[in-house]
Design a protein around this motif. Structure first.
Motif, PDB file in Angstrom:
ATOM      1  N   PRO B  51       0.860  -1.366  -0.155  1.00  0.00           N
ATOM      2  CA  PRO B  51      -0.096   0.051  -0.156  1.00  0.00           C
ATOM      3  C   PRO B  51       0.997   1.462   0.048  1.00  0.00           C
ATOM      4  O   PRO B  51       0.435   2.296  -0.594  1.00  0.00           O
ATOM      5  N   THR B  52       2.101   1.003   0.326  1.00  0.00           N
ATOM      6  CA  THR B  52       2.821   2.359   0.565  1.00  0.00           C
ATOM      7  C   THR B  52       4.226   2.551  -0.512  1.00  0.00           C
ATOM      8  O   THR B  52       4.831   3.287  -0.232  1.00  0.00           O
ATOM      9  N   GLY B  53       4.199   1.527  -1.469  1.00  0.00           N
ATOM     10  CA  GLY B  53       5.368   1.543  -2.161  1.00  0.00           C
ATOM     11  C   GLY B  53       6.588   1.339  -1.591  1.00  0.00           C
ATOM     12  O   GLY B  53       7.852   1.736  -1.991  1.00  0.00           O
ATOM     13  N   ALA B  54       6.657   0.580  -0.525  1.00  0.00           N
ATOM     14  CA  ALA B  54       7.767   0.193   0.243  1.00  0.00           C
ATOM     15  C   ALA B  54       8.745  -0.783  -0.519  1.00  0.00           C
ATOM     16  O   ALA B  54       9.751  -0.824  -0.298  1.00  0.00           O
ATOM     17  N   ILE B  55       8.127  -1.547  -1.515  1.00  0.00           N
ATOM     18  CA  ILE B  55       8.862  -2.726  -2.043  1.00  0.00           C
ATOM     19  C   ILE B  55       9.245  -2.296  -3.433  1.00  0.00           C
ATOM     20  O   ILE B  55       8.260  -1.583  -4.384  1.00  0.00           O
ATOM     21  N   THR B  56      10.585  -2.508  -3.614  1.00  0.00           N
ATOM     22  CA  THR B  56      10.932  -2.163  -5.069  1.00  0.00           C
ATOM     23  C   THR B  56      11.970  -3.081  -5.535  1.00  0.00           C
ATOM     24  O   THR B  56      12.218  -3.988  -4.664  1.00  0.00           O
ATOM     25  N   MET B  66      11.952  -0.395   5.106  1.00  0.00           N
ATOM     26  CA  MET B  66      11.158  -0.477   6.432  1.00  0.00           C
ATOM     27  C   MET B  66      10.684   0.755   6.955  1.00  0.00           C
ATOM     28  O   MET B  66       9.700   0.735   7.814  1.00  0.00           O
ATOM     29  N   GLY B  67      11.359   1.922   6.461  1.00  0.00           N
ATOM     30  CA  GLY B  67      10.846   3.356   6.560  1.00  0.00           C
ATOM     31  C   GLY B  67       9.379   3.649   6.104  1.00  0.00           C
ATOM     32  O   GLY B  67       8.794   4.436   6.572  1.00  0.00           O
ATOM     33  N   LYS B  68       9.079   2.738   4.832  1.00  0.00           N
ATOM     34  CA  LYS B  68       7.641   2.965   4.436  1.00  0.00           C
ATOM     35  C   LYS B  68       6.858   1.873   4.819  1.00  0.00           C
ATOM     36  O   LYS B  68       5.552   2.086   4.809  1.00  0.00           O
ATOM     37  N   CYS B  69       7.311   0.808   5.400  1.00  0.00           N
ATOM     38  CA  CYS B  69       6.704  -0.525   5.380  1.00  0.00           C
ATOM     39  C   CYS B  69       5.624  -0.657   6.731  1.00  0.00           C
ATOM     40  O   CYS B  69       6.044   0.233   7.707  1.00  0.00           O
ATOM     41  N   LEU B  70       4.282  -0.818   6.594  1.00  0.00           N
ATOM     42  CA  LEU B  70       3.369  -0.875   7.755  1.00  0.00           C
ATOM     43  C   LEU B  70       3.412  -2.267   8.386  1.00  0.00           C
ATOM     44  O   LEU B  70       2.781  -2.496   9.002  1.00  0.00           O
TER      45      LEU B  70
END
Lengths: 505, 250
Positions: B51-56, B66-70
């Motif tokens: 949902p937050t674009g944490a995975i690239t 992990m800074g974006k990961c929920l």
């Protein structure tokens, strides 16, 4: 009257076209009469209609008949305000004015509530689209006089608390008037609900008011299920009920501790701080997260419960009940605590009714207003929850109602743990039907959470309205503080314990 | 009075001996993500689910920020191969933003402040908490550190009521437009040298509110962040570990 309103049940949907569209004068009269006969405004919001008009939709809750009544009207630029004849519309009308630039003419105190730009090109306060809006830079109610002083508190507070601005008009220690100005937490959730990627929506719900993750997510799930004419799996309904009550237990326990702390009674303050964590850790048994993140999804729950979890929960609940009973009874048997709780921050029953206050503050004024009882859904349709009330309307009543609810919630969960139906936890949810409106009321720990969603003709969300209980109740706090000592503000504030982010969205 | 004393005996001693003893975390707790690259066939289902674009995907290798990961686990449900797993490792804090990127096995934990700073702050760190659009979950799990289970005071860390008394800010929330000025003013009001600790996905990157015009995608563009503590919200032990490690106390 029947042709002026359409009646629906909680969590159900109806065609948006079936909602009566009244001329504004009939709409006003219908709403005012409804509220005068005991119904409440659960939601009142704008839905962009044609190019230049806005459809105002109202959801009126009839607590005793368990029915929701809907009506709408179309307005352009301005309409005669409901507030002078129906005080509980005051905050809703300010919200509509801020979001859509529609002026409720004759509103007695028309100011922004969240301090953001309008969704449209219209602005009631004639601010240009590129003008910076500074939060809470606005008029405040002022009491004049050489012996009057003004106290301004916030946005940043002394403890670990969300931001908000409080403006007191005082004569010595005595508070003549308090005005609360919010908006610092505004993250644009409602606006994004119709435009953001689908996989974010549930996360907005989980963080709309993070301490009410379960409550808001539950209302959201009911909305999606209602719009798709599906329902959650039976086993999941029970698990949801357990999670909702665990959330209530954690927060009510925390509140009793915080109230004790605010009158300097440290034993209960420190015991309850710890026991609150015990309840949060029980939610973490369900889903790994102390706030119930990722637990609920439309159609059911994301996690099942195992036999070992049930045993663990039962053991922990019994232990926590023993501890919280011990901690709470310290409060009720200590005269210095009762002396500070009793007769402090009284919310008059009539004002409570006029403002449409919900949750524990309303029940502390003697109203049997509880969605689990009046608008039961899910497991609450099968297992009735007693409504805890007290009638003194003071800090004591708000504390004691919480204590009664703690006992009811523990008993409720223990009962459910013995009778969890077998089966799957997740039903498949079909696509949402086009041109529908659905309303969901859920009794969160702070009170009534109301979500309303409208779909467009392709079945996508055209509007998503969230009403946190705090939206109704902040004004209740302001009124309860009149003629109190300013030093009692922390205590009164804690006895309401309202959400800033749930209000600001 | 006697009742309070009896209660005190009944409630017992409840402070957990952290950090001497490792905390017991819930069975379903989602901690540091672990990646099994050899199972990955680059279908990118995880990227789409996040949902937050944490995975690239970097050089055909999955990378989680992990800074974006929920820590919601939407990626693990989406991945048909079981590439992404969440371990029970609760130690997630980092000093540098890019140390929050998880791709290889190597783990970069937060470093303690330098020796001279430790001499000044190591046994007494006073923090001002600013919630700037936080949802009250990060705030609550920070506040809980002051309860007797965690007893933050024994590490010399305390939350104070004025920026003038503080050595730093602990910021939560994506920093809404409406809190931007208040955060900046609070920071400016704190005497130097000072620290900024960003707690939670929102304060690090904006979290679920990333890209909203109403927010600033975290604190970093407004105040310089010295310690990042990821999570949504971080578990209290993740926050406590971050703070204690930062002070060189474990």
């Amino acid at each position: 009257m029947s042709r002026q309103l359409i009646s629906i049940y909680n969590n159900k949907s109806t065609d948006i076209g079936a909602v009566p569209n009244l001329p504004i004068d009939d709409f006003r009269e219908t709403v005012i009469n409804s509220v005068n006969t005991g119904r409440r405004i659960a939601a009142f919001f704008g839905l962009p209609h044609d190019n230049d008009s806005l459809k105002l939709i109202i959801v009126l809750a009839d607590d005793h008949q368990s029915i929701l009544h809907l009506a709408s009207t179309c307005v352009k630029e301005k309409y005669p305000s409901l507030t002078p004849d129906c005080p509980q519309a005051h905050w809703f009308e300010r919200e509509i004015a801020e979001q859509f630039g529609i002026r409720p003419e004759g509103h007695p105190w028309l100011k922004p509530i969240r301090f953001h730009h309008s969704y449209t090109n219209n602005d009631v306060w004639n601010r240009s689209a590129n003008e910076t809006i500074l939060p809470c830079v606005t008029d405040f109610f002022r009491v004049e006089g050489s012996e009057i002083h003004e106290v301004a508190v916030g946005p940043v507070h002394a403890g670990i608390i969300e931001p908000g601005h409080f403006r007191f008009q005082c004569n010595g220690e005595n508070v003549l008037h308090l005005e609360i100005s919010l908006g610092y937490q505004h993250r644009g959730i409602e606006r994004q609900m119709t435009t953001a990627p689908q996989n974010r929506l549930i996360h907005y719900m989980e963080t709309a008011a993070g301490d009410t993750t379960i409550g808001h997510t539950m209302a959201h799930c009911y909305i999606f299920e209602g719009l798709a004419s599906c329902s959650a799996a039976a086993r999941a309904q029970v698990l949801r009920g357990i999670a909702l009550e665990l959330e209530r237990l954690a927060n009510h326990t925390g509140d009793l501790g915080a109230l004790a702390g605010d009158v300097g009674y440290l034993p209960t303050s420190s015991f309850c701080g710890r026991i609150r964590g015990d309840f949060l850790n029980m939610t973490a048994i369900l889903c790994g997260n102390r706030f119930g993140r990722n637990f609920m999804r439309p159609g059911g729950t994301a996690y099942d419960i195992e036999k070992s979890h049930i045993d663990d929960l039962r053991k922990r609940l019994n232990a926590a009940l023993k501890d919280v009973t011990n901690a709470a009874n310290c409060l009720w048997s200590t005269p210095s605590v009762l002396g500070r709780f009793e007769d402090t921050g009284i919310l008059n029953k009539q004002i409570c009714s006029q403002l449409g206050i919900v949750g524990p503050p309303a029940r502390a004024c003697g109203f049997d207003r509880d969605c689990r009882y009046n608008f039961p859904s899910g497991i609450f349709q099968f297992k009735q929850m007693p409504v805890a009330t007290w009638d003194s309307g003071d800090v004591f009543a708000r504390a004691y109602v919480r204590w009664l609810e703690i006992q009811h919630s523990v008993a409720f969960i223990l009962d459910l743990l013995d009778s969890i139906p077998a089966g799957n936890i997740q039903n498949k949810i079909s696509a949402m039907s086009p041109c529908k409106i659905a309303v969901s009321l859920v009794e969160g720990w702070r009170g009534e959470i109301c979500h309303v969603a409208v779909t467009d003709n392709s079945g996508k969300l055209a509007r998503y309205k969230i009403v946190d209980p705090s939206f109704h109740n902040w004004m209740g706090l302001a009124v309860a503080l009149r003629n109190q000592q300013i030093s009692d503000f922390p205590l009164c504030n804690k006895s309401f314990n309202l959400s800033y982010c749930g209000h600001d969205l | 009075m006697i009742r309070a004393l009896i209660s005190r005996i009944k409630q017992g001693y409840r402070t957990y001996p952290f950090p001497k003893k490792e905390p017991v975390l819930p069975e379903r707790f989602n901690g540091r993500p672990v990646l099994n690259h050899d199972k990955c066939d680059n279908c990118r289902a995880c990227e789409k689910a996040c949902p937050t674009g944490a995975i690239t995907s970097q050089d055909n290798k999955v990378c989680i920020d992990m800074g974006k990961c929920l820590f919601c686990g939407d990626c693990t449900s989406a991945c048909p191969k079981g590439v992404i797993e969440f371990s029970k490792d609760y130690r997630l804090a980092a000093n540098i933003r890019k140390d929050l990127l998880v791709s290889d096995k190597e783990i970069k934990l937060a470093q303690a402040i330098d020796k001279q700073s430790r001499r000044i702050f190591g046994r007494s760190l006073k923090l001002r908490q600013v919630s700037a659009g936080g949802c009250n979950a990060c705030e609550a799990d920070t506040n809980v550190l002051t309860t007797l289970t965690f007893d933050l005071g024994r590490f010399g860390i305390q939350f104070v009521a004025s920026p003038r008394h503080a050595d730093g800010i602990l910021v939560t929330g994506p920093v809404t437009e409406n809190m931007r000025l208040a955060l900046k003013k609070t920071y400016d009001a704190i005497p130097s040298p000072k620290f900024v600790i960003a707690v939670g996905a929102c304060a690090i990157s904006g979290g679920p509110y990333i890209g909203h015009t109403e927010t600033s995608n975290g604190a970093n563009g407004i105040v310089p962040v010295d310690l990042y503590i990821p999570g949504c919200p971080p578990h209290p032990y993740t926050i406590l570990d971050g703070l204690v490690t930062f002070l060189g106390r474990r």
